[in-house]
Design a protein around this motif. Structure first.
Motif, short mmCIF file in Angstrom:
data_model
loop_
_atom_site.label_atom_id
_atom_site.label_comp_id
_atom_site.label_asym_id
_atom_site.label_seq_id
_atom_site.Cartn_x
_atom_site.Cartn_y
_atom_site.Cartn_z
N ALA A 56 -15.37 -33.35 -48.99
CA ALA A 56 -16.67 -33.88 -49.41
C ALA A 56 -17.81 -32.99 -48.95
N GLN A 57 -17.72 -32.49 -47.72
CA GLN A 57 -18.75 -31.58 -47.21
C GLN A 57 -18.76 -30.27 -47.98
N LEU A 58 -17.58 -29.77 -48.34
CA LEU A 58 -17.49 -28.53 -49.12
C LEU A 58 -18.14 -28.71 -50.48
N THR A 59 -17.84 -29.81 -51.14
CA THR A 59 -18.44 -30.10 -52.46
C THR A 59 -19.95 -30.16 -52.37
N GLN A 60 -20.45 -30.83 -51.34
CA GLN A 60 -21.90 -30.93 -51.17
C GLN A 60 -22.53 -29.57 -50.89
N ARG A 61 -21.86 -28.76 -50.05
CA ARG A 61 -22.38 -27.43 -49.74
C ARG A 61 -22.48 -26.58 -51.01
N LEU A 62 -21.46 -26.65 -51.84
CA LEU A 62 -21.45 -25.86 -53.08
C LEU A 62 -22.49 -26.37 -54.08
N HIS A 63 -22.78 -27.68 -54.04
CA HIS A 63 -23.76 -28.25 -54.96
C HIS A 63 -25.19 -28.00 -54.50
N ASP A 64 -25.45 -28.20 -53.22
CA ASP A 64 -26.81 -28.15 -52.71
C ASP A 64 -27.21 -26.78 -52.18
N GLY A 65 -26.24 -25.98 -51.73
CA GLY A 65 -26.53 -24.72 -51.07
C GLY A 65 -26.65 -24.92 -49.57
N GLU A 66 -26.81 -23.83 -48.86
CA GLU A 66 -26.91 -23.91 -47.40
C GLU A 66 -28.36 -24.08 -46.97
#
Length: 357
Positions: free
Chosen positions: A347-357
């Motif tokens: 879930a964190q990976l998906t969010q990182r890829l969607h939102d950016g760092e």
């Protein structure tokens, strides 16, 4: 549209000529000013394809990256992944809000270059995108001449951050109508054909590549046993995509050989017929090893580890190439572990890829 092309290889010269001929305002940047001088002097690239040979004028050819990037709506970076870090550092001070950077292909470079640019101090709001292959099968025939064997007809493209996907794809399609969205940057990276087609060719043709002055890995080098290994490696890639919830089309590499449904259409016969791929390949320095194996295959293997997918072919090829290079390629710079992604939950990976760092 104003387009900056960054690079001095086959893909960069093909893109500069092709997009200029299509009516775009193209600025070609290359770090090596001396190597670029023939293009600067002529103001054009000689393009050869099925339609013949002609001179294609460029709006600008320059070793000054600021001049190339200024006002560009789209920035195309068709360079090997091993050059992405240095290019990102050169780009960072000159990027502007709203620009789209397109990496064909990327080897997860959309994520890596975005991080590098941010660490260099750039706050520009930029979209990064990557696809599965170059838009062209091309080879340079001279210091300002490029032969374009075929153009891609399908370019599945992922965007980082994924929240900017719609606008990024719309911009890229102005230059490359064959582009279609395939999700986030991870999906785009797992479309990359290089880490599937080239490592088996390097490993299983190692002896003739080192023995003969020139060897065509796509002709004599692509025999039944090689194809079988390639197909199984590609099945591992597709299994990894499915484990991450990425849907079809997966563009199985078998289509490259068997029919016209792959990214280039029915291209393999034309590739062999051109003779441009009968070449000298240094197993220790060629991009099929330094880019597609050390970076691309290592990334695929690490994605398989993260997703819990059994990938014996990927890990086996990586071990063999590591054997003749003399280092453990599982510890490479472009893996989930090194990039700090292995510690994230799905879930964190998906969010990182969607939102950016």
């Amino acid at each position: 549209m104003k387009i900056a092309i960054l690079g001095g290889g086959h893909g960069a010269y093909a893109a500069a000529a092709d997009l200029s001929e299509a009516g775009h305002e193209v600025r070609l940047w290359r770090r090596d000013a001396a190597a670029l001088e023939p293009v600067i002097r002529a103001g054009a690239i000689t393009l050869k394809d099925a339609s013949g040979t002609r001179e294609i004028p460029l709006a600008l050819a320059t070793p000054d990256i600021a001049d190339a990037l200024r006002g560009a709506e789209l920035i195309v970076v068709p360079t090997p992944a091993i050059a992405q870090h240095d290019i990102a550092l050169e780009m960072a001070p000159h990027l502007a809000d709203g620009q789209v950077v397109f990496l064909p292909p990327g080897t997860f470079g959309s994520f890596v270059m975005a991080r590098t640019v941010a660490q260099a101090g750039s706050h520009a709001d930029v979209a990064w995108a990557e696809t599965g292959t170059l838009p062209y099968l091309a080879r340079k025939h001279g210091e300002r001449e490029v032969n374009l064997t075929i153009r891609a007809v399908r370019l599945p493209t992922g965007v980082y951050p994924a929240r900017k996907a719609a606008e990024a794809i719309a911009v890229i399609r102005k230059a490359y109508p064959s582009v279609h969205g395939c999700g986030d940057a991870l999906s785009g990276a797992l479309m990359n054909a290089g880490p599937v087609i080239h490592p088996p060719l390097m490993v299983m043709n190692a002896a003739p590549l080192q023995h003969f002055e020139r060897w065509d890995i796509h002709n004599e080098g692509t025999q039944r046993a090689v194809r079988d290994v390639t197909d199984r490696l590609d099945q591992e890639r597709i299994a990894v995509r499915e484990a991450f919830g990425q849907g079809a089309p997966h563009y199985p590499l078998a289509d490259h050989y068997n029919n016209d449904r792959w990214m280039y259409g029915d291209a393999h016969k034309q590739l062999v017929k051109s003779g441009d791929w009968r070449e000298n390949i240094d197993l220790y320095a060629h991009r099929y090893v330094t880019e597609d194996t050390e970076l691309g295959l290592a990334f695929l293997a690490s994605a398989a580890r993260y997703a819990g997918v059994d990938a014996p072919i990927a890990h086996g090829l990586l071990a063999i190439v590591g054997g003749f290079l003399g280092r453990d390629l599982r510890l490479g710079e472009r893996t989930f572990e090194t990039l700090g992604l292995a510690e994230l939950t799905p879930a964190q990976l998906t969010q990182r890829l969607h939102d950016g760092e």
